[in-house]
Motif scaffolding. Sequence first.
Motif, PDB file in Angstrom:
ATOM      1  N   GLY A 179       0.856  -1.191   0.019  1.00  0.00           N
ATOM      2  CA  GLY A 179       0.112   0.169   0.051  1.00  0.00           C
ATOM      3  C   GLY A 179       0.778   1.173   0.004  1.00  0.00           C
ATOM      4  N   ARG A 180       1.246   1.735  -1.312  1.00  0.00           N
ATOM      5  CA  ARG A 180       1.807   3.119  -1.162  1.00  0.00           C
ATOM      6  C   ARG A 180       0.837   4.244  -0.827  1.00  0.00           C
ATOM      7  NH1 ARG A 180       4.164   0.386  -6.732  1.00  0.00           N
ATOM      8  NH2 ARG A 180       1.830  -0.379  -6.463  1.00  0.00           N
ATOM      9  N   SER A 181      -0.335   3.967  -0.731  1.00  0.00           N
ATOM     10  CA  SER A 181      -1.422   4.799  -0.512  1.00  0.00           C
ATOM     11  C   SER A 181      -2.570   4.142  -0.417  1.00  0.00           C
ATOM     12  CB  SER A 181      -1.330   6.106  -1.613  1.00  0.00           C
ATOM     13  OG  SER A 181      -1.963   5.517  -2.766  1.00  0.00           O
ATOM     14  N   PHE A 182      -3.560   4.902   0.148  1.00  0.00           N
ATOM     15  CA  PHE A 182      -5.035   4.313  -0.053  1.00  0.00           C
ATOM     16  C   PHE A 182      -5.461   4.095  -1.313  1.00  0.00           C
ATOM     17  CE2 PHE A 182      -9.675   4.996  -0.217  1.00  0.00           C
ATOM     18  CZ  PHE A 182     -10.119   3.894   0.647  1.00  0.00           C
ATOM     19  N   GLU A 183      -5.243   5.098  -2.028  1.00  0.00           N
ATOM     20  CA  GLU A 183      -5.690   4.966  -3.527  1.00  0.00           C
ATOM     21  C   GLU A 183      -4.739   3.661  -4.420  1.00  0.00           C
ATOM     22  OE1 GLU A 183      -6.326   9.140  -2.072  1.00  0.00           O
ATOM     23  OE2 GLU A 183      -4.501   7.680  -1.931  1.00  0.00           O
ATOM     24  N   ASP A 184      -3.569   3.441  -3.962  1.00  0.00           N
ATOM     25  CA  ASP A 184      -2.840   2.339  -4.717  1.00  0.00           C
ATOM     26  C   ASP A 184      -3.625   1.139  -4.439  1.00  0.00           C
ATOM     27  OD1 ASP A 184      -1.000   0.381  -5.337  1.00  0.00           O
ATOM     28  OD2 ASP A 184      -0.047   0.652  -3.663  1.00  0.00           O
ATOM     29  N   ILE A 185      -4.329   0.960  -3.252  1.00  0.00           N
ATOM     30  CA  ILE A 185      -4.867  -0.312  -2.960  1.00  0.00           C
ATOM     31  C   ILE A 185      -6.388  -0.326  -3.443  1.00  0.00           C
ATOM     32  CG2 ILE A 185      -5.743  -2.098  -0.960  1.00  0.00           C
ATOM     33  CD1 ILE A 185      -2.741  -1.787  -1.447  1.00  0.00           C
ATOM     34  N   VAL A 186      -7.125   0.666  -3.654  1.00  0.00           N
ATOM     35  CA  VAL A 186      -8.128   0.747  -4.266  1.00  0.00           C
ATOM     36  C   VAL A 186      -8.153   0.668  -5.895  1.00  0.00           C
ATOM     37  CG1 VAL A 186     -10.075   2.170  -5.407  1.00  0.00           C
ATOM     38  CG2 VAL A 186      -9.339   2.468  -2.855  1.00  0.00           C
ATOM     39  N   ILE A 187      -7.023   1.046  -6.357  1.00  0.00           N
ATOM     40  CA  ILE A 187      -6.408   0.865  -7.684  1.00  0.00           C
ATOM     41  C   ILE A 187      -6.323  -0.659  -7.855  1.00  0.00           C
ATOM     42  CG2 ILE A 187      -4.528   1.240  -9.377  1.00  0.00           C
ATOM     43  CD1 ILE A 187      -4.510   3.972  -8.642  1.00  0.00           C
ATOM     44  N   LYS A 188      -5.712  -1.333  -7.047  1.00  0.00           N
ATOM     45  CA  LYS A 188      -5.330  -2.574  -7.140  1.00  0.00           C
ATOM     46  C   LYS A 188      -6.693  -3.437  -7.181  1.00  0.00           C
ATOM     47  CE  LYS A 188      -0.765  -3.668  -5.516  1.00  0.00           C
ATOM     48  NZ  LYS A 188      -0.214  -2.045  -5.329  1.00  0.00           N
ATOM     49  N   CYS A 189      -7.765  -3.137  -6.286  1.00  0.00           N
ATOM     50  CA  CYS A 189      -8.927  -3.637  -6.274  1.00  0.00           C
ATOM     51  C   CYS A 189      -9.570  -3.657  -7.477  1.00  0.00           C
ATOM     52  CB  CYS A 189      -9.903  -3.167  -5.156  1.00  0.00           C
ATOM     53  SG  CYS A 189      -9.461  -3.454  -3.545  1.00  0.00           S
ATOM     54  N   ILE A 190      -9.516  -2.559  -8.280  1.00  0.00           N
ATOM     55  CA  ILE A 190     -10.250  -2.234  -9.426  1.00  0.00           C
ATOM     56  C   ILE A 190      -9.396  -2.988 -10.788  1.00  0.00           C
ATOM     57  CG2 ILE A 190     -10.860  -0.629 -11.347  1.00  0.00           C
ATOM     58  CD1 ILE A 190     -11.319   1.364  -9.040  1.00  0.00           C
ATOM     59  N   TYR A 191      -8.265  -2.989 -10.761  1.00  0.00           N
ATOM     60  CA  TYR A 191      -7.346  -3.351 -11.970  1.00  0.00           C
ATOM     61  C   TYR A 191      -6.684  -4.765 -11.920  1.00  0.00           C
ATOM     62  CZ  TYR A 191      -8.337   1.395 -13.944  1.00  0.00           C
ATOM     63  OH  TYR A 191      -8.654   2.387 -14.122  1.00  0.00           O
ATOM     64  N   GLN A 192      -6.202  -4.980 -10.676  1.00  0.00           N
ATOM     65  CA  GLN A 192      -5.145  -6.086 -10.944  1.00  0.00           C
ATOM     66  C   GLN A 192      -6.098  -7.472 -10.565  1.00  0.00           C
ATOM     67  OE1 GLN A 192      -2.450  -6.584  -7.459  1.00  0.00           O
ATOM     68  NE2 GLN A 192      -0.940  -6.746  -8.976  1.00  0.00           N
ATOM     69  N   ASN A 193      -6.199  -8.200 -11.739  1.00  0.00           N
ATOM     70  CA  ASN A 193      -7.134  -9.465 -11.461  1.00  0.00           C
ATOM     71  C   ASN A 193      -6.111 -10.578 -11.184  1.00  0.00           C
ATOM     72  OD1 ASN A 193      -9.404 -11.122 -11.998  1.00  0.00           O
ATOM     73  ND2 ASN A 193      -9.009 -11.167 -14.181  1.00  0.00           N
ATOM     74  N   LEU A 194      -5.714 -10.483  -9.990  1.00  0.00           N
ATOM     75  CA  LEU A 194      -4.811 -12.029  -9.720  1.00  0.00           C
ATOM     76  C   LEU A 194      -5.701 -13.099  -9.333  1.00  0.00           C
ATOM     77  CD1 LEU A 194      -2.408 -10.093  -7.053  1.00  0.00           C
ATOM     78  CD2 LEU A 194      -1.770 -11.127  -9.253  1.00  0.00           C
ATOM     79  N   PRO A 195      -5.201 -14.265  -9.770  1.00  0.00           N
ATOM     80  CA  PRO A 195      -6.033 -15.529  -9.333  1.00  0.00           C
ATOM     81  C   PRO A 195      -5.916 -15.946  -8.112  1.00  0.00           C
ATOM     82  CG  PRO A 195      -4.114 -15.973 -10.632  1.00  0.00           C
ATOM     83  CD  PRO A 195      -4.082 -14.501 -10.415  1.00  0.00           C
TER      84      PRO A 195
END
Length: 297
Positions: A179-195
Amino acid sequence: MPTTIGCLSRVYVGEIPYLKYFIEHGIKIGIDTFYFVFPSDAHMGALSDIIKQYPDHCQIIVEDQGRNVNHALRIDIQSVKTDYLVSIDIDEFIYVPGDVRLGDYLAEKDISAARLKWIMSPRDFDEHTGPIEGFKGHTGKNLARTSLITGIKNPHSFDSTEEMPFSKDKGVKLVHYWGRSFEDIVIKCIYQNLPNRKRSSLEEMTDLVKQGKIPERLRVLASLASHENNRVLHNHMNHQLRDRALEQDLLKIASKTLLDDVEGLYRQFKAGLDYDTQVGAYPKLGNIYALGALLSE
């Protein structure tokens, strides 16, 4: 001849606000070549534009369409031409004692392989402008002479024909900005499709918010960001981590109402955490997935 260091990293579109600072920090400590792996050319775009600003230091490797970001690290090790290789993510930063280059440090200490244990330094709303602080993580990443590596077993370890001669030297640190910021993790929640358990999407996040809940990845950030830091690194390597404007560009896909609701629910969840059972349980739980499961109960 100087000892050369290669860095193997997987990338996805959500790294646009952060990639520049990862590269510049790596060059500063002595990374000679970055091997950036894309799971497909559909993920390149603006990321490759950033990488091409550093032509003397970066190579782009594109995997077959359909390969997910975890599998993308399984490259042909013969394509790595540096003396050493380390496999780290864009949110993991190496720190070397003093102001010496990483290759010089490894040569001086006669280190052939090293386990770089995580120092966790998660951030949500605190910019941490002072010394870099953190706490012990449950695992880390490996660094080794390329001649010892036969393949990439997984993001945390290498394949080798013989047992890795891991050094007991603990000078080199690996800080994981989970988490480089709160926004970083929100971005991951939206874009990073990890299995894996951390998988989510804009649609899934929207559905959770309607239920008064937040994605598991944000619950984990709340716990990690509540930890009491007990390790301080020297401030001489302090650096920038993110471009706020680029973060906001990526978040435009979501409505302001949704983002405000997510932040409000996050702050509420974080404030309600019990330190002993929901924060201090890590790293004793053994991995992030176990922490995520605990926080989902």
